[in-house]
Design a protein around this motif. Structure first.
Motif, PDB file in Angstrom:
ATOM      1  N   SER A 190      54.045   5.343 -14.115  1.00  0.00           N
ATOM      2  CA  SER A 190      53.262   4.528 -15.048  1.00  0.00           C
ATOM      3  C   SER A 190      52.045   5.290 -15.554  1.00  0.00           C
ATOM      4  O   SER A 190      51.573   5.063 -16.670  1.00  0.00           O
ATOM      5  CB  SER A 190      52.800   3.234 -14.374  1.00  0.00           C
ATOM      6  OG  SER A 190      53.893   2.437 -13.980  1.00  0.00           O
ATOM      7  N   TRP A 235      51.553  -0.554 -12.217  1.00  0.00           N
ATOM      8  CA  TRP A 235      51.323  -0.703 -13.656  1.00  0.00           C
ATOM      9  C   TRP A 235      49.984  -1.379 -13.957  1.00  0.00           C
ATOM     10  O   TRP A 235      49.194  -0.882 -14.757  1.00  0.00           O
ATOM     11  CB  TRP A 235      52.456  -1.498 -14.297  1.00  0.00           C
ATOM     12  CG  TRP A 235      52.230  -1.763 -15.762  1.00  0.00           C
ATOM     13  CD1 TRP A 235      51.870  -2.942 -16.350  1.00  0.00           C
ATOM     14  CD2 TRP A 235      52.311  -0.805 -16.826  1.00  0.00           C
ATOM     15  NE1 TRP A 235      51.733  -2.793 -17.702  1.00  0.00           N
ATOM     16  CE2 TRP A 235      51.998  -1.485 -18.029  1.00  0.00           C
ATOM     17  CE3 TRP A 235      52.614   0.552 -16.878  1.00  0.00           C
ATOM     18  CZ2 TRP A 235      51.978  -0.851 -19.272  1.00  0.00           C
ATOM     19  CZ3 TRP A 235      52.597   1.190 -18.122  1.00  0.00           C
ATOM     20  CH2 TRP A 235      52.283   0.492 -19.293  1.00  0.00           C
ATOM     21  N   ASP A 236      49.709  -2.508 -13.319  1.00  0.00           N
ATOM     22  CA  ASP A 236      48.524  -3.302 -13.654  1.00  0.00           C
ATOM     23  C   ASP A 236      47.321  -3.040 -12.755  1.00  0.00           C
ATOM     24  O   ASP A 236      46.210  -3.453 -13.077  1.00  0.00           O
ATOM     25  CB  ASP A 236      48.852  -4.801 -13.582  1.00  0.00           C
ATOM     26  CG  ASP A 236      49.730  -5.252 -14.738  1.00  0.00           C
ATOM     27  OD1 ASP A 236      49.393  -4.918 -15.885  1.00  0.00           O
ATOM     28  OD2 ASP A 236      50.743  -5.926 -14.499  1.00  0.00           O
ATOM     29  N   ASN A 289      41.604   0.367 -26.006  1.00  0.00           N
ATOM     30  CA  ASN A 289      41.830   1.315 -24.917  1.00  0.00           C
ATOM     31  C   ASN A 289      40.859   2.479 -25.090  1.00  0.00           C
ATOM     32  O   ASN A 289      41.046   3.347 -25.940  1.00  0.00           O
ATOM     33  CB  ASN A 289      43.279   1.816 -24.935  1.00  0.00           C
ATOM     34  CG  ASN A 289      43.632   2.623 -23.702  1.00  0.00           C
ATOM     35  OD1 ASN A 289      42.797   3.342 -23.161  1.00  0.00           O
ATOM     36  ND2 ASN A 289      44.868   2.511 -23.254  1.00  0.00           N
ATOM     37  N   LYS A 326      41.857   1.177 -15.946  1.00  0.00           N
ATOM     38  CA  LYS A 326      40.903   0.744 -14.924  1.00  0.00           C
ATOM     39  C   LYS A 326      40.370   1.936 -14.130  1.00  0.00           C
ATOM     40  O   LYS A 326      39.194   1.976 -13.764  1.00  0.00           O
ATOM     41  CB  LYS A 326      41.573  -0.257 -13.975  1.00  0.00           C
ATOM     42  CG  LYS A 326      41.924  -1.587 -14.614  1.00  0.00           C
ATOM     43  CD  LYS A 326      42.683  -2.470 -13.639  1.00  0.00           C
ATOM     44  CE  LYS A 326      43.119  -3.774 -14.297  1.00  0.00           C
ATOM     45  NZ  LYS A 326      43.930  -4.616 -13.374  1.00  0.00           N
ATOM     46  N   PRO A 367      54.294  -3.935  -9.900  1.00  0.00           N
ATOM     47  CA  PRO A 367      53.172  -4.516 -10.642  1.00  0.00           C
ATOM     48  C   PRO A 367      51.837  -3.837 -10.348  1.00  0.00           C
ATOM     49  O   PRO A 367      51.009  -3.674 -11.246  1.00  0.00           O
ATOM     50  CB  PRO A 367      53.164  -5.981 -10.175  1.00  0.00           C
ATOM     51  CG  PRO A 367      54.573  -6.255  -9.777  1.00  0.00           C
ATOM     52  CD  PRO A 367      55.054  -4.971  -9.167  1.00  0.00           C
ATOM     53  N   ASP A 411      45.490  -7.079  -8.360  1.00  0.00           N
ATOM     54  CA  ASP A 411      45.169  -8.374  -8.959  1.00  0.00           C
ATOM     55  C   ASP A 411      44.394  -9.212  -7.943  1.00  0.00           C
ATOM     56  O   ASP A 411      44.958  -9.659  -6.942  1.00  0.00           O
ATOM     57  CB  ASP A 411      46.463  -9.089  -9.354  1.00  0.00           C
ATOM     58  CG  ASP A 411      46.216 -10.422 -10.043  1.00  0.00           C
ATOM     59  OD1 ASP A 411      45.048 -10.840 -10.130  1.00  0.00           O
ATOM     60  OD2 ASP A 411      47.199 -11.045 -10.487  1.00  0.00           O
ATOM     61  N   CYS A 437      48.780   2.313 -19.842  1.00  0.00           N
ATOM     62  CA  CYS A 437      48.940   1.679 -18.532  1.00  0.00           C
ATOM     63  C   CYS A 437      47.616   1.049 -18.088  1.00  0.00           C
ATOM     64  O   CYS A 437      46.597   1.739 -17.994  1.00  0.00           O
ATOM     65  CB  CYS A 437      49.396   2.725 -17.515  1.00  0.00           C
ATOM     66  SG  CYS A 437      49.426   2.146 -15.809  1.00  0.00           S
ATOM     67  N   PRO A 438      47.581  -0.262 -17.811  1.00  0.00           N
ATOM     68  CA  PRO A 438      46.328  -0.930 -17.436  1.00  0.00           C
ATOM     69  C   PRO A 438      45.663  -0.335 -16.200  1.00  0.00           C
ATOM     70  O   PRO A 438      44.433  -0.247 -16.139  1.00  0.00           O
ATOM     71  CB  PRO A 438      46.763  -2.379 -17.183  1.00  0.00           C
ATOM     72  CG  PRO A 438      47.994  -2.554 -18.008  1.00  0.00           C
ATOM     73  CD  PRO A 438      48.693  -1.226 -17.953  1.00  0.00           C
ATOM     74  N   SER A 439      46.455   0.077 -15.206  1.00  0.00           N
ATOM     75  CA  SER A 439      45.836   0.638 -14.000  1.00  0.00           C
ATOM     76  C   SER A 439      45.173   1.980 -14.302  1.00  0.00           C
ATOM     77  O   SER A 439      44.153   2.334 -13.698  1.00  0.00           O
ATOM     78  CB  SER A 439      46.872   0.798 -12.882  1.00  0.00           C
ATOM     79  OG  SER A 439      47.876   1.721 -13.234  1.00  0.00           O
TER      80      SER A 439
END
Length: 248
Positions: free
Chosen positions: A159, A209-210, A111, A170, A206, A213, A165-167
């Motif tokens: 989030s 958080w992500d 990260n 990004k 989703p 997609d 947090c993946p988002s």
């Protein structure tokens, strides 16, 4: 042995493959037979495991040993690597074997938000998101379609308070690609804008958080990509039976 069920060579007790794999993964030190407590030979474990679970078991054992011993070393979190990456006090550092980074103090893996920051600085919520939440809330109210029912509530994406947090990761990577300093983002409103995104209800959490997609895209009338709208009425049409939308 252990095509689906087999017996341990040391004691003869029988296990199904899934049960033995689950048992070995749950152990933090010596892996013993659940029934007689004799040490299970490594060959038995290897034959009952697939490559991924065997690697995970090895990582679990070494990680636990290093964390409970007086040795001042930490293990790389990459599943296929498991190399010693440095001393526990080193913090966020790169593994020389696989190239991925791990924090030897808090365990954060790969990260970049942790890079050049202490664990406390990394975990601290960014002021930029407090400001963005205020700005996006105001924008949503000012740009709501008058022909639609009034806004009943506006939720924050909690989030974004989690630095893993993946988002969020990004988001920062995107700013880096664009050459934008996050701390200066709000000082120049030419560098960002808000837009609506309508989607089905079950997709909202989703996405928060992500992030988006690409494998779940549909329609794509104007080509591949994520679709956003200037007007709430247009984006709301993509919510189907849902009542909530995203402000991005």
């Amino acid at each position: 042995m252990f095509s689906d069920y087999g017996n341990l060579t040391v004691c003869g007790h029988g296990y199904c493959r899934a049960c033995l794999t689950s048992w070995t993964l749950s152990q933090k030190s010596d892996i013993v037979c659940k029934k007689c407590r004799q040490l299970i030979p490594i060959n038995d474990i290897f034959k009952a495991s697939n490559e991924q679970s065997f690697s995970q078991m090895k990582q679990n054992l070494v990680t636990n040993y290093l964390s409970t011993s007086d040795l001042d070393f930490s293990l790389c979190k990459t599943l296929d690597c498991c190399s010693i990456i440095g001393k526990k006090k080193d913090g966020y550092c790169k593994c020389r074997v696989c190239g991925y980074s791990t924090c030897t103090l808090c365990g954060v893996y790969n990260n970049d938000l942790h890079n050049n920051k202490t664990c406390e600085e990394f975990k601290k919520p960014k002021d930029i998101f407090k400001a963005l939440i205020v700005a996006s809330t105001q924008w949503a109210k000012e740009n709501w379609a008058p022909e639609m029912s009034p806004i009943s509530f506006i939720d924050e994406n909690i989030s974004l308070t989690d630095q893993s947090c993946p988002s969020l990761v990004k988001f920062y990577k995107g700013l880096k690609v664009l050459g934008i300093n996050p701390d200066e983002l709000l000082n120049d409103n030419q560098k960002y804008f808000f837009a609506w995104h309508g989607t089905v209800e079950q997709a909202i959490s989703p996405i928060c958080w992500d992030g988006f997609d690409p494998s779940r895209r549909s329609g794509q009338v104007h080509g591949p990509g994520e679709y956003f709208g200037w007007t709430a009425a247009v984006s709301h049409g993509y919510c189907r039976t849902g009542r909530n939308m995203l402000v991005n």
